[in-house]
Enzyme design. Structure first.
Site, PDB file in Angstrom:
ATOM      1  N   HIS A  49      52.835  34.141 -24.458  1.00 58.99           N
ATOM      2  CA  HIS A  49      52.036  35.157 -24.902  1.00 58.99           C
ATOM      3  C   HIS A  49      52.274  36.446 -24.734  1.00 58.99           C
ATOM      4  CE1 HIS A  49      49.708  31.261 -25.640  1.00 58.99           C
ATOM      5  NE2 HIS A  49      48.745  32.078 -25.879  1.00 58.99           N
ATOM      6  N   ARG A  69      48.590  54.600 -41.838  1.00 63.94           N
ATOM      7  CA  ARG A  69      47.729  53.628 -41.232  1.00 63.94           C
ATOM      8  C   ARG A  69      48.537  52.642 -40.598  1.00 63.94           C
ATOM      9  NH1 ARG A  69      43.173  51.094 -44.646  1.00 63.94           N
ATOM     10  NH2 ARG A  69      45.069  50.000 -45.563  1.00 63.94           N
ATOM     11  N   GLU A  98      31.545  44.904 -43.793  1.00 62.63           N
ATOM     12  CA  GLU A  98      32.506  44.893 -44.749  1.00 62.63           C
ATOM     13  C   GLU A  98      32.831  43.709 -45.264  1.00 62.63           C
ATOM     14  OE1 GLU A  98      36.395  46.121 -43.425  1.00 62.63           O
ATOM     15  OE2 GLU A  98      36.535  45.069 -41.748  1.00 62.63           O
ATOM     16  N   ARG A 102      58.672  31.546 -27.515  1.00 55.95           N
ATOM     17  CA  ARG A 102      56.953  31.659 -27.595  1.00 55.95           C
ATOM     18  C   ARG A 102      56.706  31.852 -26.008  1.00 55.95           C
ATOM     19  NH1 ARG A 102      52.465  29.002 -27.064  1.00 55.95           N
ATOM     20  NH2 ARG A 102      50.567  29.409 -28.507  1.00 55.95           N
ATOM     21  N   TYR A 127      49.741  45.078 -40.645  1.00 57.91           N
ATOM     22  CA  TYR A 127      50.207  45.162 -42.004  1.00 57.91           C
ATOM     23  C   TYR A 127      49.711  46.379 -42.859  1.00 57.91           C
ATOM     24  CZ  TYR A 127      46.062  43.061 -44.293  1.00 57.91           C
ATOM     25  OH  TYR A 127      44.880  42.767 -44.711  1.00 57.91           O
ATOM     26  N   LEU A 138      37.549  47.966 -41.007  1.00 55.74           N
ATOM     27  CA  LEU A 138      38.857  48.672 -41.322  1.00 55.74           C
ATOM     28  C   LEU A 138      38.653  50.205 -41.954  1.00 55.74           C
ATOM     29  CD1 LEU A 138      42.220  48.332 -41.557  1.00 55.74           C
ATOM     30  CD2 LEU A 138      41.615  47.984 -43.830  1.00 55.74           C
ATOM     31  N   LYS A 189      44.677  46.841 -38.718  1.00 56.66           N
ATOM     32  CA  LYS A 189      45.058  45.885 -39.759  1.00 56.66           C
ATOM     33  C   LYS A 189      46.016  45.088 -39.399  1.00 56.66           C
ATOM     34  CE  LYS A 189      45.628  46.689 -44.685  1.00 56.66           C
ATOM     35  NZ  LYS A 189      44.582  45.849 -45.214  1.00 56.66           N
TER      36      LYS A 189
HETATM   37  N1  PLP Z   1      38.654  45.975 -45.290  1.00 54.07           N
HETATM   38  C1  PLP Z   1      39.373  45.004 -44.993  1.00 54.07           C
HETATM   39  C2  PLP Z   1      39.131  43.960 -44.091  1.00 54.07           C
HETATM   40  C3  PLP Z   1      40.533  44.908 -45.925  1.00 54.07           C
HETATM   41  O1  PLP Z   1      41.498  43.965 -45.639  1.00 54.07           O
HETATM   42  C4  PLP Z   1      40.765  45.976 -46.641  1.00 54.07           C
HETATM   43  C5  PLP Z   1      42.038  46.216 -47.740  1.00 54.07           C
HETATM   44  O2  PLP Z   1      42.986  44.850 -47.315  1.00 54.07           O
HETATM   45  C6  PLP Z   1      40.025  47.208 -46.628  1.00 54.07           C
HETATM   46  C7  PLP Z   1      38.816  47.026 -46.104  1.00 54.07           C
HETATM   47  C8  PLP Z   1      40.257  48.096 -47.912  1.00 54.07           C
HETATM   48  O3  PLP Z   1      41.260  48.964 -47.455  1.00 54.07           O
HETATM   49  P1  PLP Z   1      41.944  49.901 -48.509  1.00 54.07           P
HETATM   50  O4  PLP Z   1      41.177  50.418 -49.347  1.00 54.07           O
HETATM   51  O5  PLP Z   1      42.843  50.703 -47.429  1.00 54.07           O
HETATM   52  O6  PLP Z   1      42.898  48.965 -49.220  1.00 54.07           O
END
Ligand code: PLP
Length: 282
Positions: free
Chosen positions: A102, A52, A177, A100, A33, A201, A145
């Site tokens: 895997h 992204r 993070e 379904r 997403y 991320l 993501k």
């Molecule tokens: N880290 C994670 C785990 C996130 O879910 C997000 C945003 O959803 C971010 C960092 C920040 O990313 P962005 O600045 O692209 O929104």
């Protein structure tokens, strides 16, 4: 309209949209997403977010059945139909619909494209926020993501239960993070942020912050930092497309940061200005 949803070409109000149970999102969270905010009906850093999601999809073998320009047009047409100064724009691509199983070399539809747009409000950029810390028990592909978000969901719930705003993850001593944002520290005028490896991320806000620092002459070190270094930092802040830059004043009940407002404010104000210009508000 108050909000709007899209699924493989169908459009409906968000709470009326029906999706097939056999979409692999339901069984496996098998998809990726992206999300941003649209201010004044202009989605922020749109191209970065579009790029992204194609990168994330590629990393899990999903070939998005739509060109980037078409995806942008589809999302813009949703954004234009929803009222509000600030809108949350969310979209995901899942591997498709099929019985379904895997492995995914069997019969299933082409990947599914989902989206919704609804009003939102952004955090106060001049606020000071409270966080908790938690063991980072997520998998080792945090650079993708994916819609598999269970550890982040639990972590955010724990923050809410503690009356806090965000959860900061760590693997051992190393801060990674947050549940849905990146985290950075400032020490002696230097911005330190975790490197873009498989443990975080690559945040788009993070990338913009690094650009701002380069332009403003604020030194940046992209190296991991520890919990101890975070607690002793002059400033701690988290960043995301919906939170922008949020200064942290307390972690696990202990006061932190709030000692170098000048450096933090240079970053925050430059980013606010950039976004205002991008969204035609400057
Ligand atoms: N880290 C994670 C785990 C996130 O879910 C997000 C945003 O959803 C971010 C960092 C920040 O990313 P962005 O600045 O692209 O929104």
């Amino acid at each position: 309209m108050k909000n709007i949803a899209y699924y493989n070409g169908r459009v409906a109000p968000l709470d009326e949209m029906m999706v097939p149970m056999n979409d692999r999102a339901c069984y496996f969270g098998d998809g990726v997403y992206d999300a941003t905010c649209a201010v004044n009906h202009v989605p922020m850093a749109f191209d970065d977010h579009i790029d992204r999601i194609y990168r994330s999809a590629k990393l899990i073998d999903i070939d998005i059945p739509m060109e980037k320009d078409e995806m942008k047009r589809m999302l813009m047409s949703l954004i234009e139909q929803v009222e509000g100064d600030c809108l949350f724009v969310y979209w995901q691509v899942t591997r498709g619909v099929g019985m379904r199983s895997h492995a995914y070399s069997g019969a299933q539809s082409k990947p599914s494209i989902w989206a919704f747009v609804r009003p939102c409000s952004m955090r106060d950029p001049y606020g000071a926020y409270r966080c908790i810390t938690m063991d980072d028990t997520r998998f080792l592909h945090c650079n993708i993501k994916t819609i598999n978000l269970l550890p982040a969901v639990i972590a955010n719930q724990r923050a809410e239960e503690a009356g806090c705003d965000e959860t900061i993850f760590h693997r051992g001593d190393r801060v990674t993070e947050c549940s849905h944002s990146n985290v950075h520290i400032i020490k002696d005028g230097v911005l330190r942020t975790a490197p873009c490896d498989n443990l975080i991320l690559p945040g788009i806000t993070r990338a913009h912050i690094l650009n701002i620092c380069a332009k403003a002459g604020i030194p940046v070190v992209e190296e991991p930092f520890t919990l101890e270094e975070m607690m002793a930092a002059d400033e701690v802040f988290f960043s995301s497309s919906s939170a922008l830059t949020c200064r942290v004043r307390e972690i696990d009940g202990k006061p932190v940061g709030m000692k170098d407002e000048a450096t933090f404010a240079r970053i925050r104000d430059a980013y606010q200005q950039e976004l205002r210009a991008e969204c035609g508000l400057a």
